[in-house]
Design a protein around this motif. Structure first.
Motif, PDB file in Angstrom:
ATOM      1  N   VAL A 181       0.857  -1.186   0.000  1.00  0.00           N
ATOM      2  CA  VAL A 181       0.000   0.000   0.000  1.00  0.00           C
ATOM      3  C   VAL A 181       0.891   1.234   0.000  1.00  0.00           C
ATOM      4  CG1 VAL A 181      -1.776   1.291   1.223  1.00  0.00           C
ATOM      5  CG2 VAL A 181      -1.847  -1.199   1.228  1.00  0.00           C
ATOM      6  N   LEU A 182       0.647   2.143  -0.945  1.00  0.00           N
ATOM      7  CA  LEU A 182       1.389   3.404  -1.025  1.00  0.00           C
ATOM      8  C   LEU A 182       0.412   4.544  -0.765  1.00  0.00           C
ATOM      9  CD1 LEU A 182       3.379   2.593  -4.299  1.00  0.00           C
ATOM     10  CD2 LEU A 182       4.157   2.285  -1.936  1.00  0.00           C
ATOM     11  N   PRO A 183       0.184   4.903   0.513  1.00  0.00           N
ATOM     12  CA  PRO A 183      -0.847   5.893   0.842  1.00  0.00           C
ATOM     13  C   PRO A 183      -0.574   7.280   0.280  1.00  0.00           C
ATOM     14  CG  PRO A 183       0.430   5.275   2.798  1.00  0.00           C
ATOM     15  CD  PRO A 183       0.852   4.362   1.703  1.00  0.00           C
ATOM     16  N   GLU A 184       0.719   7.651   0.133  1.00  0.00           N
ATOM     17  CA  GLU A 184       1.019   8.990  -0.384  1.00  0.00           C
ATOM     18  C   GLU A 184       0.646   9.116  -1.857  1.00  0.00           C
ATOM     19  OE1 GLU A 184       4.508   6.332  -0.994  1.00  0.00           O
ATOM     20  OE2 GLU A 184       3.199   6.826   0.698  1.00  0.00           O
ATOM     21  N   LYS A 185       0.533   7.984  -2.566  1.00  0.00           N
ATOM     22  CA  LYS A 185       0.150   8.005  -3.985  1.00  0.00           C
ATOM     23  C   LYS A 185      -1.246   7.438  -4.228  1.00  0.00           C
ATOM     24  CE  LYS A 185       4.902   7.588  -5.691  1.00  0.00           C
ATOM     25  NZ  LYS A 185       5.832   6.793  -6.538  1.00  0.00           N
ATOM     26  N   ASN A 186      -1.946   7.078  -3.139  1.00  0.00           N
ATOM     27  CA  ASN A 186      -3.275   6.448  -3.228  1.00  0.00           C
ATOM     28  C   ASN A 186      -3.237   5.207  -4.130  1.00  0.00           C
ATOM     29  OD1 ASN A 186      -4.729   8.361  -1.601  1.00  0.00           O
ATOM     30  ND2 ASN A 186      -4.541   9.790  -3.315  1.00  0.00           N
ATOM     31  N   VAL A 187      -2.223   4.377  -3.931  1.00  0.00           N
ATOM     32  CA  VAL A 187      -2.026   3.202  -4.781  1.00  0.00           C
ATOM     33  C   VAL A 187      -1.951   1.955  -3.909  1.00  0.00           C
ATOM     34  CG1 VAL A 187      -0.331   2.019  -6.247  1.00  0.00           C
ATOM     35  CG2 VAL A 187      -0.935   4.384  -6.712  1.00  0.00           C
ATOM     36  N   VAL A 188      -2.565   0.881  -4.398  1.00  0.00           N
ATOM     37  CA  VAL A 188      -2.487  -0.418  -3.736  1.00  0.00           C
ATOM     38  C   VAL A 188      -2.093  -1.462  -4.777  1.00  0.00           C
ATOM     39  CG1 VAL A 188      -4.970  -0.778  -4.034  1.00  0.00           C
ATOM     40  CG2 VAL A 188      -3.745  -2.130  -2.360  1.00  0.00           C
ATOM     41  N   LEU A 189      -1.223  -2.393  -4.386  1.00  0.00           N
ATOM     42  CA  LEU A 189      -0.790  -3.478  -5.261  1.00  0.00           C
ATOM     43  C   LEU A 189      -1.376  -4.778  -4.734  1.00  0.00           C
ATOM     44  CD1 LEU A 189       1.342  -1.241  -5.993  1.00  0.00           C
ATOM     45  CD2 LEU A 189       2.945  -3.110  -6.398  1.00  0.00           C
ATOM     46  N   VAL A 190      -2.148  -5.471  -5.578  1.00  0.00           N
ATOM     47  CA  VAL A 190      -2.741  -6.740  -5.185  1.00  0.00           C
ATOM     48  C   VAL A 190      -2.123  -7.857  -6.013  1.00  0.00           C
ATOM     49  CG1 VAL A 190      -4.896  -5.689  -4.455  1.00  0.00           C
ATOM     50  CG2 VAL A 190      -4.678  -6.526  -6.786  1.00  0.00           C
ATOM     51  N   ARG A 191      -2.022  -9.017  -5.409  1.00  0.00           N
ATOM     52  CA  ARG A 191      -1.394 -10.159  -6.080  1.00  0.00           C
ATOM     53  C   ARG A 191      -2.363 -10.754  -7.102  1.00  0.00           C
ATOM     54  NH1 ARG A 191       2.139 -14.448  -2.759  1.00  0.00           N
ATOM     55  NH2 ARG A 191       3.002 -15.657  -4.478  1.00  0.00           N
ATOM     56  N   GLY A 192      -1.893 -10.879  -8.340  1.00  0.00           N
ATOM     57  CA  GLY A 192      -2.716 -11.475  -9.384  1.00  0.00           C
ATOM     58  C   GLY A 192      -3.418 -10.432 -10.235  1.00  0.00           C
ATOM     59  N   ALA A 193      -4.335 -10.921 -11.078  1.00  0.00           N
ATOM     60  CA  ALA A 193      -5.022 -10.065 -12.048  1.00  0.00           C
ATOM     61  C   ALA A 193      -6.430  -9.724 -11.574  1.00  0.00           C
ATOM     62  CB  ALA A 193      -5.084 -10.761 -13.409  1.00  0.00           C
ATOM     63  N   VAL A 194      -6.913  -8.582 -12.001  1.00  0.00           N
ATOM     64  CA  VAL A 194      -8.280  -8.162 -11.719  1.00  0.00           C
ATOM     65  C   VAL A 194      -8.990  -7.923 -13.051  1.00  0.00           C
ATOM     66  CG1 VAL A 194      -7.603  -7.121  -9.522  1.00  0.00           C
ATOM     67  CG2 VAL A 194      -7.733  -5.702 -11.566  1.00  0.00           C
ATOM     68  N   PRO A 195     -10.314  -8.027 -13.082  1.00  0.00           N
ATOM     69  CA  PRO A 195     -11.035  -7.885 -14.348  1.00  0.00           C
ATOM     70  C   PRO A 195     -11.002  -6.460 -14.874  1.00  0.00           C
ATOM     71  CG  PRO A 195     -12.571  -8.077 -12.523  1.00  0.00           C
ATOM     72  CD  PRO A 195     -11.211  -8.356 -11.968  1.00  0.00           C
ATOM     73  N   GLY A 196     -11.089  -6.339 -16.204  1.00  0.00           N
ATOM     74  CA  GLY A 196     -11.201  -5.029 -16.824  1.00  0.00           C
ATOM     75  C   GLY A 196      -9.942  -4.559 -17.505  1.00  0.00           C
ATOM     76  N   ALA A 197     -10.104  -3.498 -18.283  1.00  0.00           N
ATOM     77  CA  ALA A 197      -8.991  -2.890 -18.992  1.00  0.00           C
ATOM     78  C   ALA A 197      -8.357  -1.796 -18.137  1.00  0.00           C
ATOM     79  CB  ALA A 197      -9.473  -2.312 -20.323  1.00  0.00           C
ATOM     80  N   LYS A 198      -7.232  -1.279 -18.601  1.00  0.00           N
ATOM     81  CA  LYS A 198      -6.599  -0.163 -17.910  1.00  0.00           C
ATOM     82  C   LYS A 198      -7.544   1.033 -17.913  1.00  0.00           C
ATOM     83  CE  LYS A 198      -1.888  -1.483 -19.235  1.00  0.00           C
ATOM     84  NZ  LYS A 198      -0.687  -1.104 -20.007  1.00  0.00           N
ATOM     85  N   GLY A 199      -7.666   1.686 -16.756  1.00  0.00           N
ATOM     86  CA  GLY A 199      -8.582   2.816 -16.627  1.00  0.00           C
ATOM     87  C   GLY A 199      -9.974   2.422 -16.221  1.00  0.00           C
ATOM     88  N   GLY A 200     -10.249   1.122 -16.096  1.00  0.00           N
ATOM     89  CA  GLY A 200     -11.575   0.662 -15.687  1.00  0.00           C
ATOM     90  C   GLY A 200     -11.779   0.836 -14.197  1.00  0.00           C
ATOM     91  N   TYR A 201     -13.039   1.126 -13.811  1.00  0.00           N
ATOM     92  CA  TYR A 201     -13.349   1.330 -12.399  1.00  0.00           C
ATOM     93  C   TYR A 201     -13.517   0.002 -11.688  1.00  0.00           C
ATOM     94  CZ  TYR A 201     -14.036   6.212 -13.567  1.00  0.00           C
ATOM     95  OH  TYR A 201     -13.838   7.499 -13.986  1.00  0.00           O
ATOM     96  N   LEU A 202     -13.084  -0.032 -10.424  1.00  0.00           N
ATOM     97  CA  LEU A 202     -13.125  -1.252  -9.617  1.00  0.00           C
ATOM     98  C   LEU A 202     -13.771  -0.970  -8.270  1.00  0.00           C
ATOM     99  CD1 LEU A 202      -9.432  -2.412 -10.235  1.00  0.00           C
ATOM    100  CD2 LEU A 202     -11.472  -3.291 -11.380  1.00  0.00           C
ATOM    101  N   ILE A 203     -14.416  -2.001  -7.728  1.00  0.00           N
ATOM    102  CA  ILE A 203     -14.987  -1.941  -6.377  1.00  0.00           C
ATOM    103  C   ILE A 203     -14.230  -2.949  -5.522  1.00  0.00           C
ATOM    104  CG2 ILE A 203     -17.054  -2.197  -4.966  1.00  0.00           C
ATOM    105  CD1 ILE A 203     -18.685  -1.762  -7.554  1.00  0.00           C
ATOM    106  N   MET A 204     -13.569  -2.466  -4.482  1.00  0.00           N
ATOM    107  CA  MET A 204     -12.777  -3.332  -3.607  1.00  0.00           C
ATOM    108  C   MET A 204     -13.450  -3.436  -2.243  1.00  0.00           C
ATOM    109  SD  MET A 204      -9.088  -1.801  -4.679  1.00  0.00           S
ATOM    110  CE  MET A 204      -9.861  -0.233  -5.015  1.00  0.00           C
ATOM    111  N   THR A 205     -13.699  -4.672  -1.791  1.00  0.00           N
ATOM    112  CA  THR A 205     -14.345  -4.905  -0.494  1.00  0.00           C
ATOM    113  C   THR A 205     -13.513  -5.872   0.317  1.00  0.00           C
ATOM    114  OG1 THR A 205     -15.704  -6.659  -1.471  1.00  0.00           O
ATOM    115  CG2 THR A 205     -16.664  -4.455  -1.358  1.00  0.00           C
ATOM    116  N   LYS A 206     -13.641  -5.751   1.641  1.00  0.00           N
ATOM    117  CA  LYS A 206     -12.921  -6.640   2.558  1.00  0.00           C
ATOM    118  C   LYS A 206     -13.892  -7.639   3.162  1.00  0.00           C
ATOM    119  CE  LYS A 206      -9.951  -4.804   5.398  1.00  0.00           C
ATOM    120  NZ  LYS A 206      -9.331  -3.915   6.394  1.00  0.00           N
TER     121      LYS A 206
END
Length: 206
Positions: A181-206
């Motif tokens: 997690v890079l909070p200063e850049k609002n970036v998170v790195l997750v292991r593996g692939a997620v659906p969608g193309a670059k620039g696509g919106y995502l919903i992340m839930t815990k």
């Protein structure tokens, strides 16, 4: 259920402490604005509505402008509700990635898969084709073959796997590990692939 909205940036790979190189998806997560809070007394259920990614006022309806004005924020492109939000928030609050996600968490990521247009049965359903081009089969290697019975029932049953529109569907991938997690850049790195193309919106839930 805690969650946050984000946008797919792309993929990369990083080295872990044990020296392993793993493929990761880079996601721009937040900051998100609390645009509405629903309660059981007024709406019949409890939820928190989050808005993400600014858009121009000229592309926003007056009803939407009034809705965002109540939260004292600019119009947002993506607005999603999260039921039973496990965090005390107020209208207009700004949630960053560090408020929701930490390294080592496991996420479910929902996005819209890439649209593939009209595809045949080999690509859409993984058919193997008809094999060798023998016995007069000229250009039938990727054909579906027989799709129904004869005079009984004299029709093709619903749900038959055939060619058609592929992709562009809502896809949910569960149990993705948060590597960094890079909070200063609002970036998170997750292991593996997620659906969608670059620039696509995502919903992340815990």
């Amino acid at each position: 259920m805690l969650g946050i909205l984000g946008k797919k940036v792309g993929m990369t790979s990083i080295f872990l402490e044990d020296g392993k190189n793993v493929a990761c998806t880079v996601i721009e997560a937040g900051p998100c604005v609390v645009t509405q809070i629903k309660s059981k007394e007024t709406d019949g259920y409890c939820s928190v509505q989050l808005g993400f990614d600014d858009k121009k006022e000229k592309n926003t309806s007056r009803a939407e402008l009034g809705h965002f004005k109540k939260a004292s924020t600019t119009p947002k492109r993506e607005v999603v509700e999260f039921r039973n939000f496990e965090k005390e928030v107020n209208l207009g609050d700004i949630l960053s990635v560090a408020d929701i996600i930490a390294e080592g968490d496991w996420l479910s990521v929902t996005g819209t898969s890439k649209g593939r247009g009209f595809q045949g049965v080999v690509k859409r359903h993984g058919f193997g084709g008809v094999g060798e081009a023998t016995h007069g089969q000229d250009d039938r290697q990727r054909a579906p073959g027989s799709i129904g019975a004869c005079s009984t029932p004299s029709r093709v049953f619903k749900g038959m796997r055939m060619g058609g529109q592929m992709g562009g569907n809502q896809v949910k991938v569960e149990n993705l590990e948060v590597i960094k997690v890079l909070p200063e850049k609002n970036v998170v790195l997750v292991r593996g692939a997620v659906p969608g193309a670059k620039g696509g919106y995502l919903i992340m839930t815990k």
